[in-house]
Design an enzyme around this catalytic site. Sequence first.
Site, PDB file in Angstrom:
ATOM      1  N   ARG A   1       0.849  -1.186   0.000  1.00 16.99           N
ATOM      2  CA  ARG A   1       0.000   0.000   0.000  1.00 16.99           C
ATOM      3  C   ARG A   1       0.890   1.243   0.000  1.00 16.99           C
ATOM      4  O   ARG A   1       1.589   1.515   0.975  1.00 16.99           O
ATOM      5  CB  ARG A   1      -0.910  -0.015   1.235  1.00 16.99           C
ATOM      6  CG  ARG A   1      -1.896   1.148   1.335  1.00 16.99           C
ATOM      7  CD  ARG A   1      -2.862   0.870   2.490  1.00 16.99           C
ATOM      8  NE  ARG A   1      -3.824   1.935   2.652  1.00 16.99           N
ATOM      9  CZ  ARG A   1      -3.726   2.907   3.558  1.00 16.99           C
ATOM     10  NH1 ARG A   1      -2.692   2.927   4.401  1.00 16.99           N
ATOM     11  NH2 ARG A   1      -4.649   3.843   3.652  1.00 16.99           N
TER      12      ARG A   1
ATOM     13  N   SER B   1     -12.929  -3.873  -0.913  1.00 16.29           N
ATOM     14  CA  SER B   1     -13.378  -3.392   0.394  1.00 16.29           C
ATOM     15  C   SER B   1     -14.903  -3.285   0.399  1.00 16.29           C
ATOM     16  O   SER B   1     -15.495  -2.841  -0.591  1.00 16.29           O
ATOM     17  CB  SER B   1     -12.775  -2.018   0.697  1.00 16.29           C
ATOM     18  OG  SER B   1     -11.370  -2.094   0.751  1.00 16.29           O
TER      19      SER B   1
ATOM     20  N   LYS C   1      -6.187   4.530   8.663  1.00 13.91           N
ATOM     21  CA  LYS C   1      -6.940   5.090   7.541  1.00 13.91           C
ATOM     22  C   LYS C   1      -7.892   6.140   8.077  1.00 13.91           C
ATOM     23  O   LYS C   1      -8.875   5.825   8.742  1.00 13.91           O
ATOM     24  CB  LYS C   1      -7.725   3.995   6.805  1.00 13.91           C
ATOM     25  CG  LYS C   1      -6.877   3.099   5.930  1.00 13.91           C
ATOM     26  CD  LYS C   1      -7.727   2.257   5.008  1.00 13.91           C
ATOM     27  CE  LYS C   1      -8.323   3.091   3.882  1.00 13.91           C
ATOM     28  NZ  LYS C   1      -9.103   2.276   2.920  1.00 13.91           N
TER      29      LYS C   1
END
Length: 213
Positions: A42, A111, A140
């Site tokens: 990521r 997701s 996040k």
Amino acid sequence: MRCDKKDLLLYAVTDRTWLGEKTLYEQVEEALKGGATFIQLREKELDTENFLKEAREIKELCGRFCVPFVINDNVEIAKMVDADGVHVGQSDMETGNVRTILGDDKIIGVSAQTVEQAVLAERHGADYLGVGAVFPTGSKADADDVSLTTLRAICSAVQIPVIAIGGIGKHNIMELKGSGCCGIAVISAIFAAEDIREATAELKSMAEQMVKK
């Protein structure tokens, strides 16, 4: 390479926030030695050249450990380095379009925060779902909370594997027992640990207990 749900037991998501003295490669290697079963790269800030270099290196590393390697969000990078797949969010490219670009043999994770999103992602060809944030998380900033009730409902509504993500650590992983998820995705619980290999091994052992019927 499509994924087996056993591969999703301990899904490590990279984050360079906690690099310190180590490189991301070294951190991922420690996580793999500790027993991580899946790696997601990521990166939100890297330029394309450095992202490609890093992705190729970590793909090779995951290959040595026979662990699936996917890229977060960036379908183009995933295709360029021939990653095992990609993980996309609700605001990213629609699953069917990703499949067209990457091909039938690649892993696509999506997701989901609701049963409706989960069912739609499965219908469009997702291989697994990442559901969360199941606990409050600082990794996040835009993560929406998903209750354990919703997690259970999603697991019951789809046939594809579901992993829980968001704020999961040693202190709360067992709260997920009985939810139907086949594993956990973690960021800081691994990569912010002082001893990444030990933290990973401990989490894997707990995840094995959590998913037992």
